[in-house]
Write a protein that holds these residues in place. Sequence first.
Motif, mmCIF file in Angstrom:
data_model
loop_
_atom_site.group_PDB
_atom_site.id
_atom_site.type_symbol
_atom_site.label_atom_id
_atom_site.label_comp_id
_atom_site.label_asym_id
_atom_site.label_seq_id
_atom_site.Cartn_x
_atom_site.Cartn_y
_atom_site.Cartn_z
ATOM 1 N N TYR A 108 -5.440 14.407 1.499
ATOM 2 C CA TYR A 108 -5.258 15.852 1.552
ATOM 3 C C TYR A 108 -5.423 16.310 2.995
ATOM 4 N N LEU A 109 -4.351 16.847 3.564
ATOM 5 C CA LEU A 109 -4.383 17.430 4.900
ATOM 6 C C LEU A 109 -4.775 18.903 4.726
ATOM 7 N N ARG A 110 -6.042 19.196 4.910
ATOM 8 C CA ARG A 110 -6.574 20.517 4.579
ATOM 9 C C ARG A 110 -6.539 21.444 5.787
ATOM 10 N N LEU A 167 -7.186 21.650 -6.646
ATOM 11 C CA LEU A 167 -6.252 20.656 -7.190
ATOM 12 C C LEU A 167 -5.956 19.565 -6.162
ATOM 13 N N TYR A 168 -5.825 19.956 -4.888
ATOM 14 C CA TYR A 168 -5.638 18.959 -3.834
ATOM 15 C C TYR A 168 -6.860 18.045 -3.777
ATOM 16 N N MET A 218 0.833 -1.170 0.000
ATOM 17 C CA MET A 218 0.000 0.000 0.000
ATOM 18 C C MET A 218 0.885 1.243 0.000
ATOM 19 N N LEU A 219 0.603 2.150 -0.921
ATOM 20 C CA LEU A 219 1.334 3.404 -1.037
ATOM 21 C C LEU A 219 0.371 4.541 -0.723
ATOM 22 N N ILE A 220 0.755 5.381 0.227
ATOM 23 C CA ILE A 220 -0.072 6.504 0.639
ATOM 24 C C ILE A 220 0.708 7.782 0.361
ATOM 25 N N SER A 221 0.056 8.753 -0.269
ATOM 26 C CA SER A 221 0.696 10.045 -0.496
ATOM 27 C C SER A 221 -0.086 11.119 0.240
ATOM 28 N N LEU A 222 0.643 12.081 0.773
ATOM 29 C CA LEU A 222 0.036 13.199 1.475
ATOM 30 C C LEU A 222 0.226 14.464 0.654
ATOM 31 N N VAL A 223 -0.868 15.178 0.422
ATOM 32 C CA VAL A 223 -0.817 16.449 -0.280
ATOM 33 C C VAL A 223 -1.404 17.511 0.632
ATOM 34 N N ALA A 224 -0.861 18.722 0.546
ATOM 35 C CA ALA A 224 -1.347 19.826 1.377
ATOM 36 C C ALA A 224 -0.566 21.080 1.032
ATOM 37 N N MET A 225 -1.068 22.177 1.543
ATOM 38 C CA MET A 225 -0.395 23.467 1.408
ATOM 39 C C MET A 225 0.944 23.418 2.147
ATOM 40 N N PRO A 226 1.843 24.368 1.831
ATOM 41 C CA PRO A 226 3.071 24.476 2.621
ATOM 42 C C PRO A 226 2.714 24.654 4.095
ATOM 43 N N GLY A 227 3.354 23.882 4.961
ATOM 44 C CA GLY A 227 3.064 23.963 6.388
ATOM 45 C C GLY A 227 1.866 23.134 6.810
ATOM 46 N N GLY A 228 1.323 22.340 5.900
ATOM 47 C CA GLY A 228 0.138 21.549 6.188
ATOM 48 C C GLY A 228 0.389 20.303 7.021
ATOM 49 N N GLY A 229 1.654 19.990 7.304
ATOM 50 C CA GLY A 229 1.969 18.859 8.167
ATOM 51 C C GLY A 229 2.311 17.573 7.445
ATOM 52 N N LYS A 230 2.546 17.637 6.149
ATOM 53 C CA LYS A 230 2.790 16.422 5.362
ATOM 54 C C LYS A 230 3.981 15.610 5.877
ATOM 55 N N SER A 231 5.091 16.271 6.121
ATOM 56 C CA SER A 231 6.296 15.547 6.557
ATOM 57 C C SER A 231 6.149 14.997 7.967
ATOM 58 N N THR A 232 5.674 15.812 8.870
ATOM 59 C CA THR A 232 5.529 15.382 10.267
ATOM 60 C C THR A 232 4.506 14.259 10.386
ATOM 61 N N VAL A 233 3.336 14.471 9.818
ATOM 62 C CA VAL A 233 2.287 13.448 9.868
ATOM 63 C C VAL A 233 2.741 12.204 9.103
ATOM 64 N N GLY A 234 3.402 12.409 7.967
ATOM 65 C CA GLY A 234 3.868 11.292 7.154
ATOM 66 C C GLY A 234 4.818 10.369 7.892
ATOM 67 N N GLY A 277 3.442 22.402 -3.777
ATOM 68 C CA GLY A 277 3.046 22.737 -5.144
ATOM 69 C C GLY A 277 3.026 21.562 -6.097
ATOM 70 N N ALA A 278 3.207 20.365 -5.599
ATOM 71 C CA ALA A 278 3.264 19.183 -6.473
ATOM 72 C C ALA A 278 2.003 19.033 -7.327
ATOM 73 N N VAL A 279 0.857 19.449 -6.791
ATOM 74 C CA VAL A 279 -0.404 19.260 -7.507
ATOM 75 C C VAL A 279 -0.586 20.233 -8.669
ATOM 76 N N LEU A 280 0.322 21.179 -8.837
ATOM 77 C CA LEU A 280 0.188 22.148 -9.917
ATOM 78 C C LEU A 280 0.303 21.500 -11.293
ATOM 79 N N ARG A 281 0.982 20.384 -11.360
ATOM 80 C CA ARG A 281 1.133 19.692 -12.641
ATOM 81 C C ARG A 281 0.165 18.513 -12.720
ATOM 82 N N GLU A 282 -0.539 18.445 -13.832
ATOM 83 C CA GLU A 282 -1.513 17.371 -14.082
ATOM 84 C C GLU A 282 -0.850 16.002 -13.955
#
Length: 187
Positions: free
Chosen positions: A98-100, A138-139, A1-17, A79-84
């Motif tokens: 998405y950590l909103r 986009l997120y 299982m592969l899980i990806s986290l997307v969010a705004m800068p400072g959204g907690g992706k690295s810490t939560v990940g 900004g990863a979601v900026l590209r299709e």
Amino acid sequence: MLISLVAMPGGGKSTVGRHLARALSVAFVDADTEIERRIGCPIRVFFEREGEARFRDIEQEVIAELAQRPSGVIATGGGAVLREANRRALREHSTAVYLRSTPEELFRRLRHDTHRPLLQVADPLRKLRELFAERDPLYRQTAHFVIETGRPSVPTLVNMILMQLELAGVIDSSTVPSPVEPRPPQR
């Protein structure tokens, strides 16, 4: 299982990940750290020297590679979601979460941060609001699950994600401590 986290800068992706990967006993990778390893310098320096378009090219290559992993937790750049191509790779090859967070909550977390190139402006809150207006759709388009972060602790956010994944059948409840099932009473 592969899980990806997307969010705004400072959204907690690295810490939560990191915590989520530990709870699932899988590898954690931060896409920005992988990019810095590849380019040999901090993203901020590369951004200033080469520009955003060149950075996004490298980011797209890294995300395409990371999305091919059989398992793990990936923290993407804000900004990863900026590209299709990135949105498609994350949506098709991982379970995207998405950590909103609101722009105001992000500003509270980031107001003293000097390492995020897009926030080194006169009015960072206005910039966060602009980024949020552009990126939130986009997120949402990328994500299988949206977790409203608000102000809960990291362990609480991890449990919220685990619960969503368990209820959706993405993870097997026998492989991780269940945030859904009650724990036996303490004696």
